[in-house]
Scaffold this motif. Sequence first.
Motif, PDB file in Angstrom:
ATOM      1  N   GLY A 163       0.780  -1.236   0.000  1.00 59.80           N
ATOM      2  CA  GLY A 163       0.000   0.000   0.000  1.00 59.80           C
ATOM      3  C   GLY A 163       0.809   1.282   0.000  1.00 59.80           C
ATOM      4  O   GLY A 163       0.265   2.364   0.217  1.00 59.80           O
ATOM      5  N   TYR A 164       2.114   1.171  -0.270  1.00 64.12           N
ATOM      6  CA  TYR A 164       2.961   2.362  -0.277  1.00 64.12           C
ATOM      7  C   TYR A 164       3.459   2.640  -1.677  1.00 64.12           C
ATOM      8  O   TYR A 164       3.716   1.721  -2.453  1.00 64.12           O
ATOM      9  CB  TYR A 164       4.147   2.181   0.665  1.00 64.12           C
ATOM     10  N   GLY A 165       3.619   3.931  -1.999  1.00 64.68           N
ATOM     11  CA  GLY A 165       4.091   4.318  -3.317  1.00 64.68           C
ATOM     12  C   GLY A 165       4.366   5.803  -3.369  1.00 64.68           C
ATOM     13  O   GLY A 165       4.388   6.475  -2.327  1.00 64.68           O
ATOM     14  N   PRO A 166       4.551   6.357  -4.585  1.00 67.16           N
ATOM     15  CA  PRO A 166       4.881   7.779  -4.728  1.00 67.16           C
ATOM     16  C   PRO A 166       3.898   8.715  -4.025  1.00 67.16           C
ATOM     17  O   PRO A 166       4.300   9.717  -3.442  1.00 67.16           O
ATOM     18  CB  PRO A 166       4.846   7.980  -6.253  1.00 67.16           C
ATOM     19  N   GLY A 167       2.619   8.397  -4.068  1.00 68.10           N
ATOM     20  CA  GLY A 167       1.633   9.259  -3.428  1.00 68.10           C
ATOM     21  C   GLY A 167       1.433   8.972  -1.954  1.00 68.10           C
ATOM     22  O   GLY A 167       0.786   9.751  -1.236  1.00 68.10           O
ATOM     23  N   HIS A 168       1.962   7.866  -1.510  1.00 71.90           N
ATOM     24  CA  HIS A 168       1.806   7.462  -0.104  1.00 71.90           C
ATOM     25  C   HIS A 168       3.074   6.751   0.350  1.00 71.90           C
ATOM     26  O   HIS A 168       3.098   5.541   0.532  1.00 71.90           O
ATOM     27  CB  HIS A 168       0.581   6.542   0.040  1.00 71.90           C
TER      28      HIS A 168
END
Length: 238
Positions: free
Chosen positions: A73-78
């Motif tokens: 659930g993690y990425g550039p926006g989070h």
Amino acid sequence: FNNAKLRRAVSLSIDRKGAVKAVHEGGAVVGASLAPKPYGVWGLLEKDLAQLPGHGNPTEDKAKARKLLAEAGYGPGHPLKLEMVSRAIPQYLDFASFAINELKQVGIEATLRQIETAQWHPMATRKEYVAAPNLTGIGPDDPDANFYENFACGSPRNYTGYCDEQVMKQIDAQSQEIDHKKRVQMVWAIQKKLEEDGARPIIDWRLEYYLQWQQVKNLVPHQSIYNWGRMQDVWLDK
């Protein structure tokens, strides 16, 4: 970090060989939880190390890390944000700075907090941290001296709190095995499992250097700084 995928992502993000060059200026060797050859007897072979997180191609490993982060659930926006605690001395801070930069490349935003040496071990023992690079040393090059102290369920020196009942059974079994060849295979399997689980990712083994006068004879270097005290066979040709 109860999520094994996130532990593995962190481990994948850190280039071990890059750490040897950047942090130790070449004065270290990569390895898992037991000293690599020729410094130790039980360390994994180079071909096996290459298959473990952080020991392969850095670009490919970082891509795997980003994929695992995305699945969690993690990425550039989070982005995953964490605090990295470091003992406020150069040999800790140098690696902490390197690790923060490595994590940034996969989308993990880590901030550094320095603490005094007097606070370090109490903090680690109480497990009051999210991420904290640490140094440790082992007396004899034997699996029991390492596994039970650093990876066993309930050990006060198991600073990550890793506990796996199956791994504990494997640790007990290798300790009871009297056939050296069989025990080596068992120890290799444990080391691979620990690295794959991100139990306490090992970055490298630092090499120590020493000088001696030519007249000092029979000073045999040992793999551990803790066993240099036995000087009964050393003599001076002078």
